[in-house]
Design a protein around this motif. Structure first.
Motif, PDB file in Angstrom:
ATOM      1  N   SER A  38       0.847  -1.202   0.000  1.00 53.55           N
ATOM      2  CA  SER A  38       0.000   0.000   0.000  1.00 53.55           C
ATOM      3  C   SER A  38       0.878   1.247   0.000  1.00 53.55           C
ATOM      4  O   SER A  38       1.903   1.296   0.674  1.00 53.55           O
ATOM      5  CB  SER A  38      -0.893   0.035   1.240  1.00 53.55           C
ATOM      6  N   ARG A  39       0.433   2.238  -0.754  1.00 50.06           N
ATOM      7  CA  ARG A  39       1.139   3.516  -0.780  1.00 50.06           C
ATOM      8  C   ARG A  39       0.226   4.603  -0.236  1.00 50.06           C
ATOM      9  O   ARG A  39      -0.974   4.607  -0.502  1.00 50.06           O
ATOM     10  CB  ARG A  39       1.578   3.858  -2.200  1.00 50.06           C
ATOM     11  N   VAL A  40       0.822   5.515   0.527  1.00 45.14           N
ATOM     12  CA  VAL A  40       0.069   6.568   1.199  1.00 45.14           C
ATOM     13  C   VAL A  40       0.843   7.870   1.066  1.00 45.14           C
ATOM     14  O   VAL A  40       2.061   7.905   1.232  1.00 45.14           O
ATOM     15  CB  VAL A  40      -0.118   6.213   2.698  1.00 45.14           C
ATOM     16  N   SER A  41       0.136   8.958   0.768  1.00 43.12           N
ATOM     17  CA  SER A  41       0.732  10.290   0.717  1.00 43.12           C
ATOM     18  C   SER A  41       0.348  11.029   1.997  1.00 43.12           C
ATOM     19  O   SER A  41      -0.838  11.154   2.312  1.00 43.12           O
ATOM     20  CB  SER A  41       0.205  11.053  -0.503  1.00 43.12           C
ATOM     21  N   ILE A  42       1.360  11.490   2.734  1.00 43.27           N
ATOM     22  CA  ILE A  42       1.121  12.176   4.007  1.00 43.27           C
ATOM     23  C   ILE A  42       1.720  13.574   3.937  1.00 43.27           C
ATOM     24  O   ILE A  42       2.876  13.747   3.551  1.00 43.27           O
ATOM     25  CB  ILE A  42       1.756  11.404   5.180  1.00 43.27           C
ATOM     26  N   ASN A  43       0.909  14.557   4.320  1.00 43.15           N
ATOM     27  CA  ASN A  43       1.392  15.934   4.414  1.00 43.15           C
ATOM     28  C   ASN A  43       1.495  16.301   5.885  1.00 43.15           C
ATOM     29  O   ASN A  43       0.543  16.105   6.643  1.00 43.15           O
ATOM     30  CB  ASN A  43       0.455  16.897   3.689  1.00 43.15           C
ATOM     31  N   GLN A  44       2.676  16.820   6.267  1.00 44.67           N
ATOM     32  CA  GLN A  44       2.910  17.227   7.643  1.00 44.67           C
ATOM     33  C   GLN A  44       3.434  18.660   7.678  1.00 44.67           C
ATOM     34  O   GLN A  44       4.252  19.044   6.834  1.00 44.67           O
ATOM     35  CB  GLN A  44       3.940  16.307   8.306  1.00 44.67           C
ATOM     36  N   PRO A  45       2.971  19.442   8.670  1.00 45.65           N
ATOM     37  CA  PRO A  45       3.478  20.803   8.794  1.00 45.65           C
ATOM     38  C   PRO A  45       5.009  20.787   8.904  1.00 45.65           C
ATOM     39  O   PRO A  45       5.574  19.924   9.568  1.00 45.65           O
ATOM     40  CB  PRO A  45       2.853  21.305  10.107  1.00 45.65           C
ATOM     41  N   VAL A  64       3.965   0.620   2.573  1.00 46.43           N
ATOM     42  CA  VAL A  64       3.931  -0.396   3.624  1.00 46.43           C
ATOM     43  C   VAL A  64       4.844  -1.550   3.214  1.00 46.43           C
ATOM     44  O   VAL A  64       4.694  -2.111   2.128  1.00 46.43           O
ATOM     45  CB  VAL A  64       2.495  -0.898   3.872  1.00 46.43           C
ATOM     46  N   THR A  65       5.778  -1.901   4.099  1.00 44.66           N
ATOM     47  CA  THR A  65       6.730  -2.978   3.816  1.00 44.66           C
ATOM     48  C   THR A  65       6.442  -4.237   4.625  1.00 44.66           C
ATOM     49  O   THR A  65       6.861  -5.323   4.231  1.00 44.66           O
ATOM     50  CB  THR A  65       8.172  -2.516   4.094  1.00 44.66           C
ATOM     51  N   TRP A  91       6.371   1.018   7.465  1.00 44.75           N
ATOM     52  CA  TRP A  91       6.409   1.600   6.136  1.00 44.75           C
ATOM     53  C   TRP A  91       7.662   2.413   5.967  1.00 44.75           C
ATOM     54  O   TRP A  91       8.379   2.690   6.929  1.00 44.75           O
ATOM     55  CB  TRP A  91       5.155   2.357   5.792  1.00 44.75           C
ATOM     56  N   ARG A  92       7.958   2.740   4.701  1.00 45.09           N
ATOM     57  CA  ARG A  92       9.208   3.421   4.372  1.00 45.09           C
ATOM     58  C   ARG A  92       8.922   4.564   3.413  1.00 45.09           C
ATOM     59  O   ARG A  92       8.059   4.475   2.537  1.00 45.09           O
ATOM     60  CB  ARG A  92      10.153   2.423   3.714  1.00 45.09           C
TER      61      ARG A  92
END
Length: 109
Positions: free
Chosen positions: A48-55, A64-65, A75-76
Motif C-alpha cells: 500500500s502507498r500513502v501520501s502524508i502531508n505534515q506541517p 507499507v513494507t 512503512w518506508r
C-alpha cells in the motif's frame, strides 16, 4: 538516527489498532499530520502507498513494507538524501488498555 515513542491509550487494543490502521483519519486526532491520502485502494496491506502531508515537512509518499494485522505495520519513505522507516506497534498494556509504540529510523542515503 532513531526515535522511539510509546503511549498507553485508554481504549481496547482492538480499538487502538482500528484507529491506527485507518491512516486516512490520522489528521482528526494527530496534530502532526495535515492530510493523508491512500494511493492504493482497499485496506492497508504490504505494498500500500500513502501520501502524508505534515506541517514543516511537506508531503511524502510512504509504502507499507510489513503488516501483521491487528499488531503492527511498518512503512518506508525515500526522499532525496534520506530514507525514513516507521514501525507502528499495538500491544496490551498491563492495565488492559491499548499500548502504542512508534519507532522511527532515519538513514542518510
Amino acid at each position: 538516527m532513531e526515535f522511539d515513542v510509546a503511549i498507553e491509550i485508554n481504549a481496547s487494543r482492538e480499538r487502538v489498532w482500528s484507529l491506527l490502521s485507518d491512516v486516512e483519519q490520522w489528521p482528526r486526532w494527530n496534530s502532526s499530520v495535515s492530510s493523508v491520502v491512500k494511493l492504493t485502494n482497499g485496506p492497508l496491506r504490504v505494498g500500500s502507498r500513502v501520501s502524508i502531508n505534515q506541517p514543516k515537512l511537506g508531503t511524502a509518499q510512504w509504502t507499507v513494507t510489513e503488516l501483521d494485522e491487528g499488531n503492527s505495520f511498518l512503512w518506508r519513505c525515500i526522499r532525496p538524501g534520506v530514507t525514513v522507516s516507521a514501525g507502528h506497534y499495538v500491544s496490551d498494556a498491563d492495565s488492559g488498555s491499548g499500548f502504542v509504540n512508534l519507532r522511527l529510523t532515519v538513514m542518510q542515503s
